[in-house]
Scaffold this active site. Structure first.
Site, short mmCIF file in Angstrom:
data_model
loop_
_atom_site.label_atom_id
_atom_site.label_comp_id
_atom_site.label_asym_id
_atom_site.label_seq_id
_atom_site.Cartn_x
_atom_site.Cartn_y
_atom_site.Cartn_z
N HIS A 37 17.89 35.58 30.28
CA HIS A 37 18.47 36.02 30.91
C HIS A 37 17.13 36.87 32.62
CE1 HIS A 37 21.06 37.14 27.97
NE2 HIS A 37 21.64 36.13 28.84
N GLN A 156 29.85 25.23 32.02
CA GLN A 156 31.16 26.72 32.36
C GLN A 156 30.29 27.03 33.78
OE1 GLN A 156 30.22 30.75 30.79
NE2 GLN A 156 28.29 31.27 32.41
#
Length: 283
Positions: A37, A156
């Site tokens: 992240h 995704q």
């Protein structure tokens, strides 16, 4: 670092940025942040004046309710990690379910031109409707110029690109390389739940993908798939859910290779009750 828990607050902050002609990028997350992240946030900071990071465990994309309950929620740790990247250029949006969904926690239905029915779509009922619903909602709230997603969730990523295109959402989607642990395992918030002996076994996944890539240079997709399935059939701990070689544009399994098309190998594996996904570009 400013933390907002209500959409009205973040909308006001975003409007202020726009008023100052400042560009802001967006990194949507479900929290339990890790170095993968942070790599997205760092990339976003190189291309924008400010970065909004959302931390929200989205209930509509979990087909398995036990998985939703077990998903780690570590907001204080997440904020501490983000502060190691920047103390003044990151805005955090950490809302409640009611703040996002206003009491109507259901998914919209989307048509992603068939992308939603391949791979993950076959094993996770309604998952991509949930993804499309929350991402579209967050884009409407945060209004970023750019949004950053990791290629670990390649399907995704493709679906979000389709969402933006079909709904004319004015945001540029930027895919970022998979961030891996030193042993090759694709970084995921789920990795923290792996039991030690399973964690020790998981490098086998990426090792197998890399060998499959080499084999794909000389063998057919069906032969490579058969080889991968045999490798996992012999593994004592890891259970293969699927291995698919697909066209990167349609995500449909390849039947016959063409030099004019790009292919990627996708894999989903169970390590005990932890489901791990990964992928690799083949050409």
């Amino acid at each position: 670092m400013t933390v907002f828990s209500q959409k009205k607050q973040i909308e006001t902050a975003v409007d202020a940025l726009k008023g100052k002609q400042l560009r802001h990028g967006f990194v949507p997350t479900m929290g339990a942040l890790h170095q993968g992240h942070l790599a997205l946030v760092k990339k976003a900071l190189t291309e924008n004046d400010k970065v909004v990071v959302s931390i929200f465990v989205n209930p509509t994309q979990f087909d398995n309710k036990d998985d939703l309950v077990k998903y780690p929620r570590t907001l204080e740790d997440d904020l501490a990690l983000l502060k190691t990247v920047s103390k003044d250029k990151i805005l955090v949006y950490a809302p409640t379910v009611d703040d996002v969904y206003e009491g109507n926690t259901v998914s919209q239905s989307f048509d992603f031109d068939g992308l939603e029915f391949e791979m993950e779509g076959k094993f996770r009922n309604g998952h991509f409707d949930g993804v499309g619903t929350i991402v579209k909602r967050l884009f409407e709230i945060v209004k970023p110029q750019r949004a950053y997603f990791g290629e670990k969730d390649y399907q995704q990523l493709a679906i979000i690109e389709k969402l933006v295109d079909k709904h004319n959402i004015p945001v540029k989607i930027i895919g970022c390389p998979i961030y891996r642990e030193p042993n090759g395992l694709a970084m995921s918030s789920r990795n923290t739940r792996l039991k030690p002996h399973y964690k020790k076994a998981t490098p086998f996944i990426y090792k197998t993908l890399k060998t499959a890539k080499v084999k794909f240079g000389t063998k057919s997709a069906s032969k490579v798939t058969e080889w991968v399935e045999n490798q996992f059939a012999k593994h004592e701990l890891l259970k293969l859910e699927y291995f698919i070689i697909a066209d990167t544009k349609t995500l449909k399994p390849v039947k016959r290779k063409s030099e004019k098309r790009a292919y990627r190998a996708f894999i989903a594996v169970y390590a005990d009750d932890i489901r791990l996904i990964d992928n690799i570009a083949l050409n």
